[in-house]
Design an enzyme around this catalytic site. Structure first.
Site, PDB file in Angstrom:
ATOM      1  N   GLY A 308       0.050  -3.074   4.806  1.00 23.36           N
ATOM      2  CA  GLY A 308       1.388  -3.219   4.251  1.00 23.36           C
ATOM      3  C   GLY A 308       1.493  -2.579   2.872  1.00 23.36           C
ATOM      4  N   SER A 309       2.296  -3.188   2.003  1.00 22.33           N
ATOM      5  CA  SER A 309       2.612  -2.577   0.705  1.00 22.33           C
ATOM      6  C   SER A 309       1.434  -2.525  -0.253  1.00 22.33           C
ATOM      7  CB  SER A 309       3.767  -3.342   0.048  1.00 22.33           C
ATOM      8  OG  SER A 309       4.946  -3.193   0.816  1.00 22.33           O
ATOM      9  N   THR A 310       0.307  -3.167   0.065  1.00 19.03           N
ATOM     10  CA  THR A 310      -0.847  -3.073  -0.831  1.00 19.03           C
ATOM     11  C   THR A 310      -1.398  -1.646  -0.889  1.00 19.03           C
ATOM     12  OG1 THR A 310      -2.402  -3.689   0.933  1.00 19.03           O
ATOM     13  CG2 THR A 310      -1.515  -5.475  -0.430  1.00 19.03           C
ATOM     14  N   ILE A 311      -0.977  -0.771   0.044  1.00 23.17           N
ATOM     15  CA  ILE A 311      -1.460   0.601   0.020  1.00 23.17           C
ATOM     16  C   ILE A 311      -0.629   1.490  -0.900  1.00 23.17           C
ATOM     17  CG2 ILE A 311      -0.060   1.643   1.858  1.00 23.17           C
ATOM     18  CD1 ILE A 311      -2.619   2.967   2.910  1.00 23.17           C
ATOM     19  N   LYS A 312       0.526   1.014  -1.336  1.00 20.53           N
ATOM     20  CA  LYS A 312       1.446   1.867  -2.111  1.00 20.53           C
ATOM     21  C   LYS A 312       0.838   2.397  -3.409  1.00 20.53           C
ATOM     22  CE  LYS A 312       5.576  -0.069  -0.006  1.00 20.53           C
ATOM     23  NZ  LYS A 312       6.742  -0.962  -0.129  1.00 20.53           N
TER      24      LYS A 312
END
Length: 594
Positions: A308-312
């Site tokens: 999810g958004s932890t890769i942004k």
């Protein structure tokens, strides 16, 4: 009358001699007896020569097998400690009982006594012994309290013996079960560190020769054939105090959010050492047989999920490293969605125009889609791979997952865009914690280790300048206006990123979510990297967003870890401001109190 006289007269008148009875020949008989005795003595002497000289080895062996036996000397398994020397796994002496079925098989009364002593059904005990009646060994009870074993041995039931062994004990119980694992009935590691370092921890049993009496009991030690070698101790990188905090807060969050399970990892940013790793539900390693098999899995290293958004922050770092963008580049995210093949990538709101930093602060999926367009497929893939995704961390933990990161040659037209905000790839919580530790460590990556002092020299995978820029961007996430204000810690700057990813199911996505928070603290002198994952929190309780259910776990654990390690605050301004506010009312109260 006359007849008798006449016969007598005739005999005497004829002058015939009287017949004498035959006498024994004493000398002949003595010679015969002497000869027999001589032959017997010779036979005995020949027998003795045969037994003691000619075939002495054979008969000595036969005698030794009846009265001598080489018995094993048990040895203890090495102790496992935390980084401060506190015991996490120790071996305690116990007794095991066994029986020689041949000594008791034909004695029903003794079998009944044995069954009663062990609180075992008589019929079942009789059946067991009958089935093994031709054998010489049968375990009765393994690893029981020595006092209880002595009570049974005191009954002097024929063929029943005791053997000293060791049993593993885990003082921290469920709190650290997934890291340590456990041992089996023979004291060999089955999971976790017990399995990974089984050869190191296992001692080498000794051997001694003993004399036994007719009942088979050892009565004298004849010779020490081999000395026992105890197992070596193992010092882990785990901090028992932080481990307990992590498990306690994670367990509380799972219960309050109604999640199916939870996972958390804490790393030392400077070394890559694992300071804590917890999973809920857990199990009691002191009573493994009563736990569910699914609870044994260390989800932090074995389970995969879409990040999810932890890769942004990594997507942004890749573009910064390639020189395609700057922290102040402007991005128009209107109208809150963007095409992705025949699908749409959406934001929760129309954020309008944002800087690159604003994309991280607001967690814009549309913005990440625009950023990744400036990178080639190979550039993006190589960077994500370089940050540790799609490959094992080489932590040495048994069963560690590598994750899923497909080569660009297998991507379809939408995959790169989808990956930019955390879908179409899978990672482990440990991989995410390592990636964030790399960002906080000026771009230098360490291999995660469970051993105290087991750190490597590290490898620079991105420039310190880019790492510093991304850290400052992530700091805005925990500050007012960000998505994880509940992760903020008074007196310290915190950098992090939330994530809320739908869970794949049946070729699509269900309405269940993974709620993430990954962060580091303090920003100015980073010490701890932590990842928290909650699986399927109940939306009707505390919601399912990472910023509301996972971020508080990070705050409570890391705040405690900072205090325990005496890490100085890097945000004195906010700390002084907060303290001045709390002290002011108290001072005023003193003035007006009569």
């Amino acid at each position: 009358m006359n007849f008798r006289s006449n016969r007598g007269n005739n005999n005497r008148g004829n002058g015939a001699p009287r017949v004498a009875r035959s006498r024994y020949d004493v000398r002949k008989r003595l010679m015969i007896v002497g000869g027999l005795l001589g032959l017997s003595s010779f036979a005995l002497l020949a027998f003795a020569v045969d037994r003691q000289i000619i075939h002495s080895d054979f008969y000595r062996k036969e005698g030794n097998e009846r009265y001598q036996r080489d018995v094993e000397i048990p040895t203890n398994r090495g102790m496992i400690t935390d980084r401060h020397g506190e015991p996490l796994a120790v071996s305690t002496p116990v007794m095991s009982l066994w029986v020689n079925p041949q000594d008791i098989a034909n004695n029903p009364r003794e079998i009944d006594r044995l069954a009663d002593a062990l609180q075992y059904p008589r019929a079942e005990m009789a059946r067991m012994i009958s089935e093994k009646s031709k054998k010489e060994f049968l375990w009765l009870r393994r690893r029981i309290n020595p006092a209880a074993a002595q009570k049974v041995l005191a009954l002097r039931i024929p063929g029943v013996y005791g053997q000293r062994e060791f049993k593993r004990f885990y003082p921290q119980g469920e709190a650290i079960a997934h890291v340590l694992g456990f041992t089996n009935i023979d004291d060999h590691g089955q999971e976790g560190m017990e399995l990974a370092f089984d050869e190191w921890l296992s001692g080498k049993p000794g051997k001694q020769r003993v004399l036994r009496d007719r009942r088979g009991r050892a009565v004298e030690s004849v010779d020490l054939l081999k000395a026992a070698e105890p197992g070596k101790d193992l010092a882990l990188s785990i901090d028992r105090r932080i481990q307990y905090l992590t498990y306690r807060e994670l367990n509380k969050a799972v219960e309050e959010s109604g999640a199916i399970s939870g996972t958390a990892v804490v790393l030392d940013i400077r070394t890559g050492e694992v300071l804590a790793m917890a999973n809920v539900p857990s199990f009691n390693p002191n009573a493994v047989s009563g736990s569910k098999q699914d609870a044994h899995r260390n989800r932090a290293v074995t389970d995969l999920f879409e990040p999810g958004s932890t890769i942004k922050p990594l997507t942004v770092a890749a573009a910064l490293e390639a020189g395609k963008i700057t922290p102040n580049t402007l991005w128009n995210t209107s109208p809150g969605w963007i095409a992705n093949g025949r699908y749409q990538t959406k934001d929760t709101h129309n954020y309008g125009t944002l800087t690159t930093t604003g994309l991280i602060t607001k967690s814009s999926n549309v913005g990440m889609s625009l950023v990744v367009r400036r990178l080639s497929d190979r550039q993006f893939y190589d960077f994500i791979r370089k940050m540790g995704y799609g490959q094992r961390t080489n932590s040495g933990f048994p069963g560690e997952g590598a994750g899923i990161l497909a080569d660009p040659s297998r991507w379809d037209g939408t995959q790169k865009q989808t990956m930019s905000y955390g879908y179409s790839l899978s990672v482990t919580p440990l991989q995410v914690a390592r990636a964030y530790a790399t960002l906080a460590n000026n771009g230098t990556a360490h291999t995660p280790t469970f051993l105290k002092g087991g750190s490597d020299e590290g490898k620079e995978v991105l420039s310190p300048k880019v790492a510093h820029e991304v850290m400052k961007m992530m700091q805005t996430v925990t500050e007012p206006g960000g998505t994880a204000t509940q992760a903020s810690i008074l007196g310290y700057h915190v950098a992090g990123k939330t994530g809320t990813a739908r869970i794949a199911s049946g070729g699509g996505y269900s309405r269940r979510y993974f709620a993430f928070f990954a962060g580091v603290a303090p920003v100015d002198n980073p010490r701890f990297s932590m990842v928290v994952v909650l699986n399927s929190p109940d939306a009707s309780k505390k919601g399912y967003y990472g910023g509301t259910v996972s971020a508080p776990v990070f705050r409570n654990v890391i705040e405690g870890a900072l205090r325990l390690d005496d890490v100085p605050p890097d945000d004195l301004q906010s700390w002084l401001a907060a303290n001045s506010k709390t002290k002011a009312p108290a001072a005023a109260a003193k003035v007006v109190t009569p």
